[in-house]
Design a protein around this motif. Structure first.
Motif, PDB file in Angstrom:
ATOM      1  N   ASN A  21       0.667  -1.330  -0.086  1.00  0.00           N
ATOM      2  CA  ASN A  21       0.029  -0.042  -0.122  1.00  0.00           C
ATOM      3  C   ASN A  21       0.797   1.330  -0.053  1.00  0.00           C
ATOM      4  O   ASN A  21       0.573   2.169  -0.497  1.00  0.00           O
ATOM      5  N   GLU A  22       2.065   1.228   0.452  1.00  0.00           N
ATOM      6  CA  GLU A  22       3.097   2.406   0.689  1.00  0.00           C
ATOM      7  C   GLU A  22       3.612   2.652  -0.751  1.00  0.00           C
ATOM      8  O   GLU A  22       3.650   3.585  -1.240  1.00  0.00           O
ATOM      9  N   THR A  23       3.820   1.417  -1.420  1.00  0.00           N
ATOM     10  CA  THR A  23       4.593   1.405  -2.797  1.00  0.00           C
ATOM     11  C   THR A  23       3.256   2.212  -3.788  1.00  0.00           C
ATOM     12  O   THR A  23       3.586   3.175  -4.801  1.00  0.00           O
ATOM     13  N   ALA A  24       1.856   1.706  -3.605  1.00  0.00           N
ATOM     14  CA  ALA A  24       0.989   2.131  -4.377  1.00  0.00           C
ATOM     15  C   ALA A  24       0.821   3.507  -3.944  1.00  0.00           C
ATOM     16  O   ALA A  24       0.694   4.230  -5.191  1.00  0.00           O
ATOM     17  N   TYR A  25       0.932   4.037  -2.808  1.00  0.00           N
ATOM     18  CA  TYR A  25       0.875   5.564  -2.512  1.00  0.00           C
ATOM     19  C   TYR A  25       2.067   6.304  -3.383  1.00  0.00           C
ATOM     20  O   TYR A  25       1.734   7.266  -3.932  1.00  0.00           O
ATOM     21  N   GLY A  40       1.369   6.962  -6.731  1.00  0.00           N
ATOM     22  CA  GLY A  40       0.382   7.975  -7.201  1.00  0.00           C
ATOM     23  C   GLY A  40      -0.841   7.048  -7.645  1.00  0.00           C
ATOM     24  O   GLY A  40      -1.916   7.702  -8.278  1.00  0.00           O
ATOM     25  N   PHE A  41      -1.009   6.059  -7.141  1.00  0.00           N
ATOM     26  CA  PHE A  41      -2.420   5.222  -7.256  1.00  0.00           C
ATOM     27  C   PHE A  41      -3.223   5.598  -6.550  1.00  0.00           C
ATOM     28  O   PHE A  41      -3.001   5.579  -5.030  1.00  0.00           O
ATOM     29  N   GLU A  42      -4.617   5.418  -6.521  1.00  0.00           N
ATOM     30  CA  GLU A  42      -5.465   5.661  -5.645  1.00  0.00           C
ATOM     31  C   GLU A  42      -5.607   4.714  -4.614  1.00  0.00           C
ATOM     32  O   GLU A  42      -6.099   4.984  -3.343  1.00  0.00           O
ATOM     33  N   ASP A  43      -5.230   3.581  -4.794  1.00  0.00           N
ATOM     34  CA  ASP A  43      -5.406   2.607  -3.786  1.00  0.00           C
ATOM     35  C   ASP A  43      -4.634   1.260  -4.236  1.00  0.00           C
ATOM     36  O   ASP A  43      -4.405   1.145  -5.320  1.00  0.00           O
ATOM     37  N   PRO A  44      -4.243   0.348  -3.207  1.00  0.00           N
ATOM     38  CA  PRO A  44      -3.580  -0.925  -3.546  1.00  0.00           C
ATOM     39  C   PRO A  44      -4.149  -1.723  -4.852  1.00  0.00           C
ATOM     40  O   PRO A  44      -3.443  -2.177  -5.439  1.00  0.00           O
ATOM     41  N   ASN A  45      -5.463  -1.764  -4.704  1.00  0.00           N
ATOM     42  CA  ASN A  45      -6.129  -2.457  -6.029  1.00  0.00           C
ATOM     43  C   ASN A  45      -5.604  -2.111  -7.203  1.00  0.00           C
ATOM     44  O   ASN A  45      -5.598  -2.812  -8.112  1.00  0.00           O
ATOM     45  N   SER A  46      -5.572  -0.630  -7.356  1.00  0.00           N
ATOM     46  CA  SER A  46      -5.303  -0.102  -8.752  1.00  0.00           C
ATOM     47  C   SER A  46      -3.992  -0.648  -8.948  1.00  0.00           C
ATOM     48  O   SER A  46      -3.606  -0.747 -10.115  1.00  0.00           O
ATOM     49  N   PHE A  47      -3.135  -0.573  -8.099  1.00  0.00           N
ATOM     50  CA  PHE A  47      -1.889  -0.789  -8.301  1.00  0.00           C
ATOM     51  C   PHE A  47      -1.629  -2.241  -8.807  1.00  0.00           C
ATOM     52  O   PHE A  47      -0.807  -2.566  -9.694  1.00  0.00           O
ATOM     53  N   GLY A  48      -2.324  -2.779  -8.006  1.00  0.00           N
ATOM     54  CA  GLY A  48      -2.083  -4.569  -8.258  1.00  0.00           C
ATOM     55  C   GLY A  48      -2.620  -4.715  -9.751  1.00  0.00           C
ATOM     56  O   GLY A  48      -1.962  -5.576 -10.337  1.00  0.00           O
ATOM     57  N   ARG A  49      -3.800  -4.310 -10.187  1.00  0.00           N
ATOM     58  CA  ARG A  49      -4.010  -4.276 -11.440  1.00  0.00           C
ATOM     59  C   ARG A  49      -3.223  -3.870 -12.543  1.00  0.00           C
ATOM     60  O   ARG A  49      -3.037  -4.558 -13.623  1.00  0.00           O
ATOM     61  N   ALA A  50      -2.781  -2.867 -12.391  1.00  0.00           N
ATOM     62  CA  ALA A  50      -1.620  -2.070 -13.321  1.00  0.00           C
ATOM     63  C   ALA A  50      -0.586  -3.134 -13.261  1.00  0.00           C
ATOM     64  O   ALA A  50       0.170  -3.343 -14.357  1.00  0.00           O
ATOM     65  N   GLU A 104       3.395  -7.019 -15.692  1.00  0.00           N
ATOM     66  CA  GLU A 104       4.458  -8.337 -15.605  1.00  0.00           C
ATOM     67  C   GLU A 104       3.661  -9.899 -15.423  1.00  0.00           C
ATOM     68  O   GLU A 104       4.136 -10.681 -15.413  1.00  0.00           O
ATOM     69  N   GLY A 105       2.237  -9.593 -15.367  1.00  0.00           N
ATOM     70  CA  GLY A 105       1.474 -11.065 -15.615  1.00  0.00           C
ATOM     71  C   GLY A 105       1.369 -11.699 -14.362  1.00  0.00           C
ATOM     72  O   GLY A 105       0.648 -12.684 -14.297  1.00  0.00           O
ATOM     73  N   VAL A 106       1.937 -10.916 -13.025  1.00  0.00           N
ATOM     74  CA  VAL A 106       1.612 -11.572 -11.876  1.00  0.00           C
ATOM     75  C   VAL A 106       1.259 -10.300 -10.924  1.00  0.00           C
ATOM     76  O   VAL A 106       1.736  -9.251 -11.121  1.00  0.00           O
ATOM     77  N   PRO A 107       0.763 -10.903  -9.662  1.00  0.00           N
ATOM     78  CA  PRO A 107       0.375  -9.602  -8.533  1.00  0.00           C
ATOM     79  C   PRO A 107       1.888  -9.332  -8.085  1.00  0.00           C
ATOM     80  O   PRO A 107       2.720 -10.048  -8.115  1.00  0.00           O
ATOM     81  N   PRO A 108       1.825  -8.038  -7.629  1.00  0.00           N
ATOM     82  CA  PRO A 108       3.133  -7.528  -7.074  1.00  0.00           C
ATOM     83  C   PRO A 108       3.650  -8.244  -5.952  1.00  0.00           C
ATOM     84  O   PRO A 108       4.849  -8.260  -5.808  1.00  0.00           O
ATOM     85  N   SER A 109       2.812  -9.125  -5.164  1.00  0.00           N
ATOM     86  CA  SER A 109       3.431  -9.759  -4.101  1.00  0.00           C
ATOM     87  C   SER A 109       3.962 -11.052  -4.397  1.00  0.00           C
ATOM     88  O   SER A 109       5.033 -11.373  -3.935  1.00  0.00           O
ATOM     89  N   ASP A 110       3.480 -11.608  -5.582  1.00  0.00           N
ATOM     90  CA  ASP A 110       4.188 -12.647  -6.026  1.00  0.00           C
ATOM     91  C   ASP A 110       5.637 -12.404  -6.610  1.00  0.00           C
ATOM     92  O   ASP A 110       6.587 -12.959  -6.718  1.00  0.00           O
TER      93      ASP A 110
END
Length: 337
Positions: free
Chosen positions: A298-302, A305-315, A320-326
């Motif tokens: 969530n800090e990385t997403a902020y 400049g993403f509105e929330d972690p979900n928006s960052f995850g989708r982008a 990369e084809g995988v979630p940021p955590s993976d």
């Protein structure tokens, strides 16, 4: 854009031929004594102007620029000029030179063909001071040499135009064989349109076909390099401002001291767009944060400049084809191994 000029080594030879001390010129210009001994003589616009101002002072000859610009031997022309002489006429030769000039200097050759006249002007893109008189005369004289060599005649221009007043106006008129005008909007040499379209006797289709591809390849590499460098400049500007909010095009254009329209146009010419460069900037920074920091997602997403972690995850999944955590876990594992 290139920042330096390549000064031909033959300039030193021509100075000597006209009895001008090269050592004295370099000393007066504040340039290294061994300048012309270097493999590639590169100078800034300021240094180029200083060199030509020194030529005028040391020679004490008001016509030195005219004399240095006279060229009668084909072998003394630059390869780019030889290719220009292989074209159809003075118009196409000048267009050839204008197209490839950016490969050698921060200078533009401006030309315009009308019903009665053909004008040629030189613009020094990084100049702060007015161009030296002797340099202007050199450029005009060199263009006349090109025209005469190409047509095989002793044609004279219609007139030469100067921005600044010239004390030796009558002498210049006799040397150029045409009228000289002061107080013009730009320094330019004007030919009759009929002379400018006279077929060149030096036209050589075979030679041009041999040389042109080399110039085109250099131009392609230069253009790609210019485009890449501009996109990188915009990308860095965006990344510098990715601090909790997404920078707008207006903010970035103001940072780069240009209008939003100019920024958009230049990006389009480079085959990109502001949104694409923004995505690339965020993508790079996301990989950096996930690989080299202990920031929470969530800090990385902020920070990106993403509105929330979900928006960052989708982008990130799009990138990369995988979630940021993976992605982070995989790269941490790879680093450990």
């Amino acid at each position: 854009m290139l920042k330096r000029f390549r000064v031909p080594g033959r300039l030193a030879l021509k100075l000597k031929e006209h009895g001008v001390s090269v050592v004295a010129v370099l000393r007066k210009a504040g340039l290294p004594r061994d300048l012309f001994e270097q493999t590639r003589v590169l100078v800034s616009t300021e240094e180029l102007f200083a060199l030509w101002n020194a030529v005028e002072v040391v020679s004490s000859d008001p016509l030195m620029g005219v004399k240095l610009g006279i060229e009668t031997k084909t072998e003394r022309f630059h390869p780019m000029a030889i290719a220009a002489l292989s074209t159809q006429n003075l118009v196409t030769a000048t267009e050839h030179l204008a197209r490839y000039k950016k490969l050698t200097a921060p200078e533009e050759i401006l030309n315009k063909l009308g019903k009665q006249e053909f004008s040629v002007a030189f613009r020094w893109l990084l100049a702060v001071d007015a161009e030296p008189h002797v340099l202007t005369d050199y450029c005009f004289s060199w263009m006349i040499s090109l025209a005469r060599h190409g047509t095989g005649t002793q044609l004279n221009p219609l007139r030469v135009e100067y921005v600044q007043q010239r004390q030796n106006l009558r002498v210049l008129e006799r040397s150029f064989g045409c009228k000289a005008v002061c107080g013009a909007p730009r320094n330019a040499i004007i030919f009759r349109a009929s002379d400018a379209t006279t077929p060149f006797v030096t036209r050589n289709v075979e030679l041009l076909e041999l040389l042109a591809p080399q110039f085109e390849e250099q131009l392609r590499q230069y253009t790609e390099k210019e485009e890449d460098s501009f996109i990188e400049l915009v990308r860095r500007a965006i990344q510098d401002r990715l601090t909790g909010e997404r920078p707008s095009m207006d903010v970035i254009s103001e940072t780069l001291h240009m209008s939003s329209r100019t920024l958009q146009r230049r990006l389009q010419e480079s085959g990109s767009s502001f949104q694409r460069v923004l995505d690339e900037a965020r993508h790079q920074m996301a990989r950096y944060y996930l690989s080299n920091s202990v920031l929470e997602l969530n800090e990385t997403a902020y920070l990106l400049g993403f509105e929330d972690p979900n928006s960052f995850g989708r982008a990130f999944r799009t990138w990369e084809g995988v979630p940021p955590s993976d992605w982070r876990e995989t790269h941490r594992t790879a680093d450990v191994n």
